[in-house]
Write an enzyme that holds these catalytic residues in place. Structure first.
Site, PDB file in Angstrom:
ATOM      1  N   GLU A 115       0.818  -1.224   0.000  1.00  0.00           N
ATOM      2  CA  GLU A 115       0.000   0.000   0.000  1.00  0.00           C
ATOM      3  C   GLU A 115       0.847   1.267   0.000  1.00  0.00           C
ATOM      4  O   GLU A 115       0.536   2.229  -0.713  1.00  0.00           O
ATOM      5  CB  GLU A 115      -0.943   0.001   1.212  1.00  0.00           C
ATOM      6  CG  GLU A 115      -2.089  -1.006   1.110  1.00  0.00           C
ATOM      7  CD  GLU A 115      -1.681  -2.430   1.451  1.00  0.00           C
ATOM      8  OE1 GLU A 115      -0.513  -2.665   1.862  1.00  0.00           O
ATOM      9  OE2 GLU A 115      -2.532  -3.341   1.314  1.00  0.00           O
ATOM     10  N   HIS A 163     -11.824  -4.057  10.102  1.00  0.00           N
ATOM     11  CA  HIS A 163     -12.530  -3.927   8.827  1.00  0.00           C
ATOM     12  C   HIS A 163     -13.816  -3.108   8.970  1.00  0.00           C
ATOM     13  O   HIS A 163     -14.774  -3.303   8.252  1.00  0.00           O
ATOM     14  CB  HIS A 163     -12.869  -5.310   8.251  1.00  0.00           C
ATOM     15  CG  HIS A 163     -11.775  -5.871   7.387  1.00  0.00           C
ATOM     16  ND1 HIS A 163     -10.567  -5.254   7.225  1.00  0.00           N
ATOM     17  CD2 HIS A 163     -11.713  -6.993   6.628  1.00  0.00           C
ATOM     18  CE1 HIS A 163      -9.803  -5.979   6.424  1.00  0.00           C
ATOM     19  NE2 HIS A 163     -10.473  -7.042   6.040  1.00  0.00           N
TER      20      HIS A 163
END
Lengths: 312, 348
Positions: free
Chosen positions: B61, B130
């Site tokens: 990322e 999440h």
């Protein structure tokens, strides 16, 4: 002639940084500076082998890279002085030099940060089919950042036209490489990620220039994936600031001696005709004096500049 | 007849239309070309545009955000996707130190026209990593646009606006917003940054919801009618810049404000919304307010605790009623189950 070009560039950079170091104590530059003195030949040799529209990215120690890439001396010094006429209107200072006119596309105070930018720039060039090459300059400290591995992996995966140039001066601030890296072999790290690597144990500007020229030609033709050069060198001055710092004790002066004796500038000087050399030096000295005057005399940015360029 | 799409279909349409219009646009993200097509938002794009413009990426990322920034500096218009917003934490250096600052610190010489799409994961059982709404992190930093559209109309228009923007945009989309259905014009249109949308008018209380919370605010509004309370519901749509004028004008009329974030309240968007309105209304025109958001704890996975973690439409309606009628108000609306959450089946 190559020798003259290398000498002119190297002499300019060395003398500019010596002058920056000289004036620094008078507080005309109110910002940190990281000098390249002793390791300038890497930028000089690599950039001499590039075309004008090839792209370079650097670190916070990028005065040498900027000038070697053909950067504007007046604009750089005015930038260091924080003046409105600086390449970034005084907002960048020494650590964030960028000049699109010479295709120097960025430098960052946070170690390793520009490495993926070079890869992304090369990706864009590849997408558009432009035969240009991108060179990413960083120190051996950046190799410890995760983004180094991420960037090299992607460049290798996509076979992008990037030359990674690791200027290995052996120290991250005051910590030696062997205290930071279990495997202090930058080439081995690059190869483990699929990037071909070559080590230059000595600072030989001419040899580095010739090898860069060959590699850049191959990258430009699309004949190969990315390449890394590990160039060993030595930082003569302190990590940040103008002074020598051998007295502090983290590194002995004896460690510097071979590098001082093998000074790239002196090596090139010996090969030049003295008359020619004097002519170059006199021209460069005039250029430097003019640029410092320009920086000194330039205006400060107006208050309205505080908010400009935040958004498009 | 009015054409309706889901939010994710609207994002898909915006992406495809803009890729056809502008060859500089490309999408990169982990698994972006797989059979799921990033919640359907990129499905089939690889067949139309090829793997040179729909780029599946390694798990990197930080590096890949830098790659996108480098490409943006070179004149491309990348859209980067994060299947969960939590992964953007790995890219904070690139987003905060470069994307947000490049134009300014390089003296206006470069643009970073980058869109970073981050999905908030709430559905069921998404747990600690999440489910986070991290938009306040990005709202804090000058140089970033931060948007969190909720309606399909705003989703398409703001994605087009974001791709065309020369500034970096953090585009926040809630997994449960993906299923919202609404009117979406087929043609080309943009929704500007910094403009809130009044989704429903009302005179008694202003309900401001961020992202999926605005959907719950609409449900709360419906139940408040039972007790004779008319709520105005406003979706800020754009979190930075924030359209305080529209919010303040509403609160000036209603005198009551309930802000519901799809994140925690402390140091969050709700604090900024209340403060921004207070600055505009001044202390002489006092208004009463309540802030709502995730419970101030880590998101649990187990269902009974998860129910307590998220404020729902009934909680919002109850809080709004208490704000108007006082703490003694014992009205509690029937639980209004959010169909998108009730009907959702995993694993994604």
């Amino acid at each position: 002639m190559l020798l003259e070009r290398l000498y002119r560039s190297l002499y300019l950079i060395r003398r500019v940084e010596e002058e920056v170091a000289r004036v620094y104590s008078s507080d005309v530059i109110l910002s940190p500076i990281h000098l390249s003195i002793g390791q300038e030949a890497i930028s000089v040799a690599v950039c001499q082998a590039l075309a004008a529209d090839d792209v370079v990215f650097g670190s916070y120690r990028s005065h040498a890279l900027y000038l070697a890439k053909g950067g504007d001396l007046r604009g750089m010094l005015a930038e260091l002085y924080g003046k409105a006429t600086g390449v970034a209107k005084g907002k960048a200072g020494s650590m964030h030099l960028l000049d699109t006119s010479v295709h120097m596309m960025g430098s960052s105070a946070v170690v390793g940060t520009t490495i993926p930018h070079a890869v992304g720039y090369a990706l864009a060039l590849a997408m558009r089919g432009e035969p240009r090459v991108v060179v990413s300059f960083f120190g051996e400290g950046a190799v410890e950042e995760g983004v180094f591995a991420e960037s090299l992996n992607y460049a290798a995966l996509k076979r992008l036209p990037v030359l990674f140039v690791c200027e290995n001066n052996g120290y991250a601030i005051h910590t030696p490489q062997q205290a930071r890296q279990a495997l202090p072999d930058v080439c081995a790290k690059a190869e483990s990620l699929g990037v071909a690597a070559e080590c230059f144990a000595e600072l030989d500007a001419e040899r580095l220039y010739h090898r860069t020229s060959e590699v850049v030609a191959e990258l430009r033709s699309g004949a190969r994936g990315p390449v890394l050069f590990e160039c060993h060198c030595y930082r003569w001055r302190e990590h940040v600031g103008p002074a020598e710092d051998f007295a502090i004790g983290y590194r002995p002066r004896s460690e510097a001696e071979p590098w001082l004796a093998g000074d790239s500038l002196a090596c090139l000087a010996r090969k030049l005709d003295p008359t020619q050399r004097d002519a170059i030096e006199q021209q460069v000295e005039r250029q430097i004096a003019d640029a410092f005057r320009y920086a000194q005399d330039s205006p400060w940015p107006g208050a309205e500049e505080l908010y400009t360029d935040l958004f498009a | 007849m009015e054409r309706t799409l889901t939010f994710s279909e609207a994002l898909h349409e915006a992406t495809a239309q803009e890729m056809r219009r502008d060859p500089r646009v490309f999408v990169l993200g982990q698994g972006i070309d797989d059979f799921k097509g990033f919640y359907g938002t990129t499905k089939g794009l690889v067949e139309e545009f090829g793997r040179d413009r729909i780029l599946d990426t390694p798990l990197a990322e930080d590096g890949m955000t830098g790659v996108a920034i480098g490409a943006a500096m070179a004149g491309m218009r990348p859209i980067q996707t994060h299947i969960r917003m939590d992964f953007m934490l790995l890219a904070m250096n690139q987003i905060v130190n470069i994307a947000a600052k490049a134009r300014y610190m390089y003296g206006g010489q470069v643009s970073v026209p980058l869109v970073v799409r981050g999905v908030i994961g709430r559905s069921w059982g998404q747990g600690a990593q999440h489910s986070q709404g991290l938009h306040a992190f990005f709202m804090h930093v000058p140089g970033l646009r931060v948007v969190a559209p909720t309606t399909p109309y705003d989703g398409k228009g703001l994605l087009l606006q974001s791709i065309r923007s020369d500034d970096p945009v953090i585009f926040i989309e809630h997994r449960m917003v993906h299923f919202q259905r609404g009117h979406v014009p087929e043609g080309d249109y943009t929704v500007p940054f910094g403009q809130a949308r009044v989704l429903a008018p009302g005179r008694d209380v202003t309900l401001v919801g961020v992202s999926h919370a605005v959907v719950e605010c609409m449900r709360a509004r419906a139940s408040l009618v039972e007790v004779g309370i008319e709520a105005e519901v406003i979706d800020p749509v754009s979190l930075s810049p924030m359209d305080f004028d529209t919010l303040a004008a509403s609160v000036r009329r209603t005198g009551h404000l309930v802000v519901v974030d799809s994140s925690w309240a402390f140091c969050g968007a709700s604090a900024e919304i209340v403060a921004g309105i207070a600055e505009r209304l001044g202390t002489t025109n006092g208004f009463r307010f309540v802030r709502m958001g995730f419970a101030p704890t880590v998101c649990p996975t187990t269902k009974p605790l998860e129910r307590l973690f998220y404020p729902d439409a009934a909680d919002i309606a109850e809080q709004a009623c208490r704000l108007l009628r006082g703490a003694a108000s014992d009205w509690r609306p029937a639980r209004i189950e959010a169909p998108e959450i009730l009907e959702f089946r995993g694993p994604f």
